[in-house]
Design an enzyme around this catalytic site. Structure first.
Site, PDB file in Angstrom:
ATOM      1  N   ARG A 146       2.356 -10.919  10.335  1.00  0.00           N
ATOM      2  CA  ARG A 146       3.794 -10.071  10.718  1.00  0.00           C
ATOM      3  C   ARG A 146       4.806 -11.172  10.028  1.00  0.00           C
ATOM      4  NH1 ARG A 146       2.027  -6.055   9.742  1.00  0.00           N
ATOM      5  NH2 ARG A 146       0.224  -6.990   9.240  1.00  0.00           N
ATOM      6  N   GLN A 202      -7.602  -5.302   9.821  1.00  0.00           N
ATOM      7  CA  GLN A 202      -6.409  -4.889  10.812  1.00  0.00           C
ATOM      8  C   GLN A 202      -6.848  -3.691  11.670  1.00  0.00           C
ATOM      9  OE1 GLN A 202      -2.314  -5.033   9.081  1.00  0.00           O
ATOM     10  NE2 GLN A 202      -3.398  -5.090   7.171  1.00  0.00           N
ATOM     11  N   ASP A 219      -3.519   7.064   5.138  1.00  0.00           N
ATOM     12  CA  ASP A 219      -3.104   5.649   5.285  1.00  0.00           C
ATOM     13  C   ASP A 219      -3.856   5.214   6.518  1.00  0.00           C
ATOM     14  OD1 ASP A 219      -2.030   3.221   4.864  1.00  0.00           O
ATOM     15  OD2 ASP A 219       0.216   4.152   5.429  1.00  0.00           O
ATOM     16  N   GLU A 220      -3.859   3.756   6.519  1.00  0.00           N
ATOM     17  CA  GLU A 220      -4.421   2.985   7.898  1.00  0.00           C
ATOM     18  C   GLU A 220      -5.868   3.718   8.212  1.00  0.00           C
ATOM     19  OE1 GLU A 220      -2.993   0.551   8.778  1.00  0.00           O
ATOM     20  OE2 GLU A 220      -0.788   0.658   8.558  1.00  0.00           O
ATOM     21  N   LYS A 232       0.650  -1.143   0.078  1.00  0.00           N
ATOM     22  CA  LYS A 232       0.078   0.179   0.008  1.00  0.00           C
ATOM     23  C   LYS A 232       0.953   1.196   0.086  1.00  0.00           C
ATOM     24  CE  LYS A 232      -0.736  -0.232   4.941  1.00  0.00           C
ATOM     25  NZ  LYS A 232       0.005   0.751   5.483  1.00  0.00           N
ATOM     26  N   THR A 233       1.960   1.359   0.695  1.00  0.00           N
ATOM     27  CA  THR A 233       2.759   2.350   0.626  1.00  0.00           C
ATOM     28  C   THR A 233       3.371   2.750  -0.585  1.00  0.00           C
ATOM     29  OG1 THR A 233       3.399   2.067   2.934  1.00  0.00           O
ATOM     30  CG2 THR A 233       4.848   3.469   1.845  1.00  0.00           C
TER      31      THR A 233
END
Length: 745
Positions: free
Chosen positions: A605, A250, A219-220, A32-33
């Site tokens: 993770r 998430q 973002d997020e 996504k970044t």
């Protein structure tokens, strides 16, 4: 070859869709970044958008720093005009320029959690609130929750009508806000609330920032709360060019006010919104992703998506059940040690993730014994240490004399012979006159009853005024050194025990290094005292994680979001630990769904290897608990595990046999102890020993509070039968039959 050719089809689609509202559902590890930075480059290079008109917001300084670095690298010239920052940093930048419109001075102080707690103690003392009934933390949490929903004291008081408990909180809320304003201070929630209020009440400022930020990226997005949603909605209202990136799977910060509905209902809030899913994962192996998908598909409140990868199947997931938590810790530490010894991994390739901070202790002890370097993320914050808070209080007092908390903290640090009685008299005088504490100090000789202390107070004020003059011409680093020289702070530390003083002096040296780094990072902008204090106030635990250092990382699952490690250990996978006992007993399916999302975050993770562990018994709050393996373990498809092992064991039967053997041993010990003692008459009550019970070992029973469970053992005592039951919802409990009133099912 274009830089956009390196993107997959969905990523490219997200980059090219520049006009109108866009929701990018980005699964864990889906790049996504990369999409956001390429989207910024595309807006500038292909669409001719002025970098000045772009705002990119994320949640942590670490994430903002990484995005800033990538944007600078990919965009090049002009990238410095793009605002890339956290929500709070964005708001501070706006408020530093315009908060005077709301009646504050632009050199306001930002209160951290410790400052808020100190202020709340003062408020409770002033209002004569019994802190045994109304805990300071609970009051602050209630106020924070209200601010998250943009509920101000007037509305809170109105809503509290008829509820005595809430009316008390309303009074505290009102006084707390009054004290903040008097101190020219804001708490973290205020940074957002005041910015929204500013935009809502000042049309010219709103117009300026709507024109400035024609393209907004967040973002997020799944972590946003109501006030953050409001802020973004207001800024994006004019041009509607809002791109939000997030993953509802998430969303794990409900306890901080995050509202998952913001992402689930995005299409309802923003008409004609486009939705693009990023489901290809670049981080993990197939087995790890299939485990994550297997767990999260049990949630109902989510948007349908499924992660996949081209990374290959990878190793199966390791699962181990241990007799106790000590064995669990021994195994994990030994496994890490063997990886490093064999040259397979470095220490920093490993992360141990757990549900609560308390679980770190056992691992820390074993790491120390094994001489393995480690770091606990989320321990004592560097800026929460006494010597650091003292020196920052000096800087805050110099920058903002209205901050009563900062002034009171340092008035006798180092010791100047100014006692609590004198401080209280100054405080009373300030309240009577309706002025701040420092303003009262300026006329200390006129305060009734101050006596000989007046000269000491005057000396302190002269020192602060000298520092204020110095601050006009000095760098922050130079000012800090002058404070240390003039106050003799280090000399007083050295008068303490040598070992403790040395550790504190090292922390002060680290603070000086931090100031120097801040000054170097300013580059084109002039470093300021307010700027440094602002940077310190907005720092987070995760920002201290230096991934280049070679140590094992221990952290809670909440702290781990956004990170990745080749080797991940998910420990304490037991019902009652994870999911937590409070979640299991809460009559709310949404609570379990949040815990399941947390498990999904933990699994994703892992890049190459995932190990999940649990223990049959564990000491919690001084009591031994027997918990079932976590329900989340059972949601992972069994074929994904390297060895089914204990997963195939009927846990109830195993626990029953263990309890029977334990009961036999206890009875044998009791018999030996009683063989040489004189029997004493006892008062019998409840179910008498010798009387039959309606249930036996192995029967299912029902308890009025704990629900249904399995009887593991029945031991005859002097007064009653001691019954051990493994309850479905709360685990193993021991109780007397007469009190328990168990009913056979």
């Amino acid at each position: 070859m274009s830089i956009y050719d390196t993107l997959n089809n969905e990523q490219r689609e997200a980059v090219y869709h520049t006009e109108g509202p866009l929701l990018i559902l980005a699964g864990a590890g889906s790049g996504k970044t990369r999409v956001l930075t390429h989207r910024i480059a595309y807006l500038i290079d292909e669409k001719g958008v002025n970098p000045w008109n772009i705002l990119a917001i994320t949640f942590t300084n670490k994430a903002a720093g990484e995005m800033r670095e990538r944007v600078d690298r990919i965009v090049g010239f002009g990238s410095e005009s793009i605002w890339v920052s956290t929500f709070h940093s964005t708001c501070v930048r706006i408020l530093r320029r315009h908060i005077d419109r709301l009646g504050y001075s632009t050199n306001f102080t930002i209160y951290d959690a410790d400052d808020q707690k100190t202020l709340m103690k003062d408020v409770c003392k002033l209002l004569q609130i019994d802190t045994k009934i109304y805990k300071e933390r609970a009051l602050l949490a209630a106020i924070s929750a209200a601010k998250d929903e943009m509920i101000m004291p007037d509305e809170f008081e109105l809503n509290a009508a008829g509820d005595y408990h809430k009316q008390k909180i309303a009074k505290v809320y009102r006084e707390y806000e009054k004290q903040l304003r008097a101190n020219n201070a804001l708490d973290f929630d205020d940074l957002l609330v005041k910015t929204v209020q500013l935009l809502q009440t000042q049309p010219d400022i709103l117009e300026y920032y709507q024109e400035r930020f024609r393209y907004i990226m967040v973002d997020e997005y799944q972590d946003t709360n109501t006030v953050q949603f409001k802020l973004i909605s207001i800024l994006a209202k004019k041009y509607q060019n809002l791109c939000v990136v997030g993953d509802d799977d998430q969303s794990i910060y409900k306890f901080r006010g995050a509202n998952i509905k913001n992402i689930l209902n995005f299409e309802n809030e923003f008409e004609h919104a486009r939705v693009i899913k990023l489901e290809q994962n670049y981080r993990s192996t197939e087995n790890i992703l299939n485990a994550a998908n297997g767990v999260i598909r049990n949630n109902y409140g989510r948007k349908d998506k499924s992660l996949w990868t081209e990374n290959g199947e990878g190793d199966k997931i390791n699962f181990h059940m241990f007799d106790n938590a000590y064995d669990e810790a021994d195994y994990v530490v030994s496994d890490i040690k063997s990886h490093v010894r064999e040259g397979i991994r470095s220490y920093n390739d490993h992360a141990i993730l757990y549900r609560t901070n308390a679980q770190s202790r056992m691992f820390e002890e074993r790491f120390v014994a094994a001489n393995i370097p480690y770091k606990v993320v989320g321990g004592i914050n560097f800026y929460a240490r006494k010597e650091i808070k003292d020196l920052l209080a000096y800087l805050k007092t110099i920058d903002n004399g209205m901050d009563d908390l900062a002034v009171r903290r340092i008035i006798n640090v180092p010791k100047r012979g100014i006692g609590l009685t004198t401080i209280n008299r100054v405080q009373e005088n300030a309240m009577e006159r309706g002025v701040g504490f420092y303003e009262a100090l300026l006329t200390a000789d006129m305060i009734p009853g101050i006596g000989r202390s007046a000269s000491k107070l005057t000396s302190f004020v002269a020192l602060i005024e000298h520092f204020k003059e110095s601050a006009k011409t000095m760098l922050v680093s130079e000012l800090m050194k002058e404070i240390l020289d003039y106050t003799g702070y280090i000399e007083e530390l050295e008068a303490e025990s040598e070992e403790e003083a040395q550790a504190r002096i090292e922390n002060i040296d680290e603070l000086l290094s931090k100031i120097a780094i801040y000054e170097e990072s300013c580059e084109d902008e002039e470093p300021t005292l307010s700027g440094f204090l602002e940077e310190v106030a907005l720092v987070a635990d995760i920002d201290s994680l230096d991934e280049s250092n070679d140590y094992v990382v221990l952290m809670t699952l909440h702290s781990a979001k956004g990170l990745e490690f080749p080797e991940v250990y998910l420990v304490g996978m037991e019902d009652g630990i994870f999911p937590s006992y409070m979640t299991i007993t809460a009559d709310d399916p949404a609570e379990i769904e949040e815990e399941r999302r947390l498990c999904y975050v933990g699994i994703t993770r892992a890049m190459e290897n995932l190990t999940m562990t649990c223990a049959k018994r564990r000491m919690v709050r001084g009591e031994t608990q027997y918990n079932k393996m976590s329900r989340f373990l059972k949601e992972v498809p069994v074929h994904l595990f390297a060895s089914k092992g204990n997963l195939d064991i009927d846990v109830d039967k195993e626990k029953l046999e263990s309890a029977r053997q334990n009961a036999y041993f206890q009875a044998k010990q009791a018999f030996r102890a009683q063989a040489f003692s004189t029997p004493k008459p006892v008062q019998n009550f409840g179910t008498k020993s010798g009387e039959g019970l309606s249930y036996d070992v192995g029967d299912r029973v029902r308890h009025m509070k704990f629900g249904e469970g399995l009887v593991l053992s029945i031991v005859a005592g002097g007064r009653d039968y001691e019954v051990t039951v493994d309850f479905d919802s709360v685990g193993v409990k021991k109780m007397f039959a007469g009190f328990a009133k168990l009913q056979k099912i």
